[in-house]
Write a protein that holds these residues in place. Structure first.
Motif, PDB file in Angstrom:
ATOM      1  N   HIS A 135       0.834  -1.212   0.000  1.00 53.53           N
ATOM      2  CA  HIS A 135       0.000   0.000   0.000  1.00 53.53           C
ATOM      3  C   HIS A 135       0.864   1.255   0.000  1.00 53.53           C
ATOM      4  N   LEU A 136       1.916   1.302   0.842  1.00 53.86           N
ATOM      5  CA  LEU A 136       2.768   2.489   0.896  1.00 53.86           C
ATOM      6  C   LEU A 136       3.521   2.699  -0.413  1.00 53.86           C
ATOM      7  N   ASN A 137       3.924   1.610  -1.046  1.00 50.71           N
ATOM      8  CA  ASN A 137       4.556   1.756  -2.368  1.00 50.71           C
ATOM      9  C   ASN A 137       3.594   2.415  -3.356  1.00 50.71           C
ATOM     10  N   ASN A 138       2.327   1.970  -3.320  1.00 51.34           N
ATOM     11  CA  ASN A 138       1.325   2.576  -4.213  1.00 51.34           C
ATOM     12  C   ASN A 138       1.092   4.046  -3.848  1.00 51.34           C
ATOM     13  N   VAL A 139       1.113   4.348  -2.540  1.00 48.20           N
ATOM     14  CA  VAL A 139       0.931   5.740  -2.129  1.00 48.20           C
ATOM     15  C   VAL A 139       2.073   6.610  -2.638  1.00 48.20           C
ATOM     16  N   PHE A 140       3.298   6.094  -2.567  1.00 48.36           N
ATOM     17  CA  PHE A 140       4.443   6.854  -3.079  1.00 48.36           C
ATOM     18  C   PHE A 140       4.267   7.179  -4.560  1.00 48.36           C
ATOM     19  N   VAL A 141       3.887   6.173  -5.327  1.00 51.83           N
ATOM     20  CA  VAL A 141       3.737   6.366  -6.778  1.00 51.83           C
ATOM     21  C   VAL A 141       2.597   7.326  -7.074  1.00 51.83           C
ATOM     22  N   HIS A 142       1.450   7.141  -6.383  1.00 50.79           N
ATOM     23  CA  HIS A 142       0.275   7.983  -6.619  1.00 50.79           C
ATOM     24  C   HIS A 142       0.565   9.444  -6.276  1.00 50.79           C
ATOM     25  N   GLN A 143       1.159   9.663  -5.122  1.00 46.00           N
ATOM     26  CA  GLN A 143       1.503  11.027  -4.716  1.00 46.00           C
ATOM     27  C   GLN A 143       2.531  11.633  -5.661  1.00 46.00           C
ATOM     28  N   GLY A 144       3.434  10.813  -6.168  1.00 43.88           N
ATOM     29  CA  GLY A 144       4.439  11.305  -7.099  1.00 43.88           C
ATOM     30  C   GLY A 144       3.832  11.831  -8.374  1.00 43.88           C
ATOM     31  N   HIS A 145       2.837  11.124  -8.898  1.00 46.06           N
ATOM     32  CA  HIS A 145       2.172  11.595 -10.123  1.00 46.06           C
ATOM     33  C   HIS A 145       1.419  12.885  -9.873  1.00 46.06           C
ATOM     34  N   ASP A 146       0.741  12.989  -8.741  1.00 42.66           N
ATOM     35  CA  ASP A 146       0.009  14.211  -8.438  1.00 42.66           C
ATOM     36  C   ASP A 146       0.960  15.388  -8.276  1.00 42.66           C
ATOM     37  N   GLN A 147       2.130  15.125  -7.635  1.00 45.44           N
ATOM     38  CA  GLN A 147       3.100  16.202  -7.416  1.00 45.44           C
ATOM     39  C   GLN A 147       3.736  16.637  -8.731  1.00 45.44           C
TER      40      GLN A 147
END
Length: 887
Positions: free
Chosen positions: A356-368
């Motif tokens: 889940h945290l790996n997915n959060v990192f990727v998701h937040q990265g795209h938004d940023q």
């Protein structure tokens, strides 16, 4: 011995209610013979206490004193040394062994025999008798004879005489005998008559006793009948008591059985209580609720409620797994099953959390990344506070993962660092590109300046024309590129104050954007990954290298304190170094660009960088920001030192024109402009000491090169070059009031004054040249020893020669010479410094001084001659004033 025994009984033992039974005269074995007595005694009161007492004669020899006593029950052994032979030695074993030698073997045997009888009669613990003859150890008779009233029982009834040869009368017996003897006055004088009288009275009493007994026969019979009845009743009572005893015996057996049963029940209850405690312990500490199990297996890690439930469940699971089991618990099957269940739940939740945290990192990265385009045209860095806020909800779960699955925790750390490194690298690169564009400027003129110069401060074109500066006329002086303002070999008109202010704002904006970004990221890393970031020892501000290019006096903080930091602090530092690895490179590139555009920018950068390093140190000495800025500050300080060294080198290479006057040297005016600007930049700066060191080096170079140019000048006199330039330096230092250059200010004033005086004196010798030479000769003769009143008799200096020289300088001729002198001085001096009137006034004062000196010489060397100058002091004042007004 009997007399001694009686004396001891009377003086020592009777007052203590004791009876002396046996005595032996002894001395200690192997020592000087100091005789004493060992006495065996018993108390007259019950319970009977048996003692062995040591009695010694006093030093004066007139009485005996009690020295030591032992209880017979403390006697462990009596050793007679030899049972077959006569031997006076014997040992008594109390708490220690006492070795004695008796005065005779008979006394020793009598004493040991008495001890044996007392032991047999009164002690339960029997004393051991060693090497004692069996004849001495005789059993005491079973029958015991009673002792008289008030006295203790004797040791043995049949052997009373053997133990006690003499028995003392008690008080009542003594009183009866005395009363009887008082009745018979002849009791002492005629004992036989007294004895016969006593015998007769005894017979009378015996007869009376017999008659009384015979008269009381009936009462005796009645008494005997009552005794028989009493005996019958006693038998009856004994029978009943026997039956009661039998009944009580059965009751006792039953009570014993009941007591045994109660004891077994109590043990069973105790064991059951302990078992219940163990079960409750295991149930309370190793039981995980179904809600926690569902949260660990299927809990929602994206919603706040789901995250909170997972945090509570993970903490409960960690408590269950870390419970301190008691000895033997690990062998229980239920405990093993629970531990296996906990391990499976831990592994399952760790995998879910990591994914889940790996997915959060990727998701937040795209938004940023989608917001980067908004900041490309502005000199700002994107804020990551939303990302940090979202991720900090998982901080406690990261702490749980750190404590349970170290490998997955480190894997997540690496993933976050890799992702953030790429993100920050793009953001920082774009940010510094915008900064460089704004720094270089958008106008063609700025771009042209940017392309002309290298980082070393040299033009790509003809460098020799700027490195070898030439001094031109005073009218074109301000157009030359020789001042200190030309720090990067650019003219003063190319870079104005507005350009430098613009660079200062851009550089400050860059540092102001980087500082919160790094601090926020470091704070987030320490909180999210649960790492310690504050060191226990505050490192000092990093020392920069000296301007002479020496090595730094202190290592940077991260190198100086590397061994004192913990592994977690090292991890924070490594993560920050990886994430922001491009910051130091980009900062160095930006600094190189600023120095390339204008070397003067190093002053701004040194002040700004020092302030931000100081601020970062106060916030957190161990932060990545303070470490990085400290490293960059070293580069800025090197550029500053290189800038100062370059200016000193340009001063040394300056050349002067042979066809024009020198005036104020370019590097002198350049130092003035440098100092004015530096004072503005370094006002309230932390690194004022660096500027003070640069001031000292520059001013010494200015002093040295002013003298060098003055010595090489051919068109302008040396005194004029020195006077004008040092006056300008003195004025500058007095106006700016630079405390570290106070000594140089005084030195500049001194040099200016000296060279002004020297120039005035040398110049005044030209209008009245012959008159000066004449009086110099007069002074020389006086110096050689000629008396002043005899100088007029010298052929070359007589009165006629003096009148001839004075006639050559009438007032008109003097004024003409002074007018020519004024014109000459005007040609020597420059307009900028405006020293013409100062010099002219000094010449006037010097001329008056010389005039008075000449008159004094005339009065002393040519007395009564009536010779005077062709002009007066008032005439001279009018000459000087009219000449100054006409020009």
């Amino acid at each position: 011995m009997t007399a001694i025994k009686h004396a001891l009984q009377r003086d020592i033992f009777t007052p203590n209610d004791e009876r002396l039974l046996s005595i032996v005269n002894v001395c200690k074995a192997g020592k000087k013979k100091k005789n004493c007595f060992l006495c065996a005694t018993v108390t007259t009161e019950r319970p009977v206490q048996v003692k062995v007492v040591k009695v010694k004669k006093s030093d004066k020899g007139d009485f005996y004193k009690r020295q030591m006593a032992w209880e017979l029950r403390d006697l462990a052994e009596v050793d007679a040394k030899d049972a077959s032979k006569e031997n006076p030695e014997f040992d008594l074993h109390f708490e220690k062994v006492y070795r004695w030698v008796a005065s005779s073997t008979a006394e020793k045997n009598s004493f040991i025999s008495c001890i044996w009888k007392l032991n047999q009669r009164y002690l339960r613990k029997k004393v051991e008798f060693v090497n004692v003859s069996s004849q001495l150890l005789e059993e005491l008779p079973k029958a015991e004879e009673s002792v008289p009233s008030g006295e203790s029982q004797s040791v043995a009834g049949g052997d009373e005489d053997a133990l006690d040869d003499y028995q003392e009368l008690n008080a009542r017996e003594e009183q009866d005998i005395e009363s009887m003897m008082e009745v018979c006055e002849y009791a002492i004088s005629n004992a036989e008559a007294f004895a016969e009288k006593l015998s007769r009275e005894l017979q009378v009493l015996d007869g009376a006793n017999i008659q009384s007994i015979m008269a009381s026969e009936k009462q005796v019979n009645i008494l005997m009948q009552l005794l028989d009845e009493a005996l019958a009743e006693v038998d009856t009572i004994e029978g009943k008591l026997s039956s009661y005893e039998e009944m009580l015996q059965s009751v006792k057996e039953q009570m014993d059985q009941i007591s045994q049963s109660n004891r077994l029940i109590q043990i069973s209850n105790t064991n059951n209580g302990k078992l219940l405690d163990e079960i409750q312990f295991l149930v309370n500490y190793m039981d995980l609720s179904k809600g926690h199990i569902r949260a660990l297996q299927d809990g929602d890690l994206s919603s706040p409620k789901g995250i909170e439930a997972c945090i509570n469940a993970s903490e409960a699971l960690l408590q269950c797994m870390n419970v301190a089991l008691r000895p033997g618990h690990d062998k229980l099957m239920a405990v093993k099953q629970q531990q296996h269940l906990f391990s499976e739940l831990r592994d399952t939740f760790a995998r879910r959390l990591t994914n889940h945290l790996n997915n959060v990192f990727v998701h937040q990265g795209h938004d940023q990344s989608s917001t980067l385009s908004q900041h490309t045209a502005e000199l700002t860095l994107p804020k990551h506070s939303p990302l940090h806020r979202d991720l900090l909800r998982y901080a406690k779960l990261m702490e749980w993962l750190k404590n349970t699955h170290r490998e997955k925790y480190e894997g997540l750390s690496r993933t976050y660092v890799d992702y953030m490194t790429r993100l920050y690298e793009r953001e920082i690169k774009d940010f510094f590109e915008v900064a460089k564009i704004k720094m270089a400027g958008t106008t063609k003129e700025a771009k042209g300046k940017f392309g002309l110069h290298g980082s070393s401060g040299k033009l790509t074109g003809s460098t020799s024309s700027l490195n070898k500066l030439t001094v031109q006329g005073s009218n074109s002086r301000r157009s030359q590129s020789s001042s200190l303002l030309d720090m990067g070999n650019m003219s003063a008109s190319d870079l104005d104050v507005a350009d430098r202010t613009k660079f200062d704002k851009i550089f400050e904006q860059v540092l102001s954007e980087l500082e919160p970004l790094c601090l926020a990221e470091q704070d987030f890393i320490s909180k999210f990954f649960k790492l310690q970031q504050h060191p226990t020892i505050t490192p000092p501000l990093p020392e920069m290298e000296d301007s002479d290019g020496g090595v730094p006096s202190r290592m940077p903080p991260q190198a100086e304190h590397r061994h004192s930091m913990s592994s977690e602090k090292d991890m924070v530092r490594l993560m920050m170094n990886k994430i922001f690895q491009s910051i130091e490179t980009e900062l160095n590139s930006l600094i190189a660009l600023g120095d390339k555009i204008d070397s003067f920018h190093s002053l701004y950068m040194l002040v700004k960088m020092s302030h931000h390093v100081w601020t970062a140190e106060n916030v957190d000495p161990a932060s990545y920001l303070s470490t990085t800025l400290g490293n960059v500050l070293v580069i800025v300080k090197r550029n500053f030192d290189k800038c100062i060294s370059g200016q000193i080198k340009q001063m040394e290479e300056v050349k002067i024109s042979k066809k024009s006057k020198v005036g104020i040297l370019p590097f002198v005016t350049g130092f003035e402009e440098f100092a004015e600007l530096a004072e503005t930049i370094f006002r309230n700066a932390e690194r004022r000491g660096d500027l003070d060191k640069a001031y000292v080096k520059l001013i010494r170079a200015v002093f040295m090169n002013v003298e060098k140019v003055a010595n090489e000048s051919q068109k302008t006199p040396r005194d004029v070059v020195m006077m004008e330039n040092f006056h300008h330096i003195f004025s500058t230092l007095s106006r700016l009031k630079i405390s570290c250059l106070e000594a140089e200010r005084r030195e500049a004033k001194h040099k200016y004054t000296d060279h002004l005086q020297s120039y005035v004196i040398n110049s005044l010798g030209q209008p009245l040249e012959k008159l000066n030479h004449f009086f110099e000769g007069v002074e020389a003769r006086v110096a050689q020893g000629v008396r002043e009143e005899e100088v007029s008799y010298q052929l070359a200096f007589n009165k006629q020669e003096l009148r001839k020289v004075i006639k050559e300088y009438p007032g008109k001729e003097v004024k003409k010479g002074l007018d020519n002198l004024y014109k000459k001085v005007d040609k020597h001096l420059c307009e900028e410094e405006s020293l013409l009137q100062v010099v002219w006034h000094s010449m006037q004062d010097e001329f008056i001084r010389q005039y008075k000196h000449f008159e004094g010489l005339i009065g002393r060397c040519y007395p009564g001659s009536g010779i005077t100058m062709e002009f007066t002091i008032q005439d001279m004042l009018e000459y000087f004033s009219s000449i100054a007004q006409s020009h």
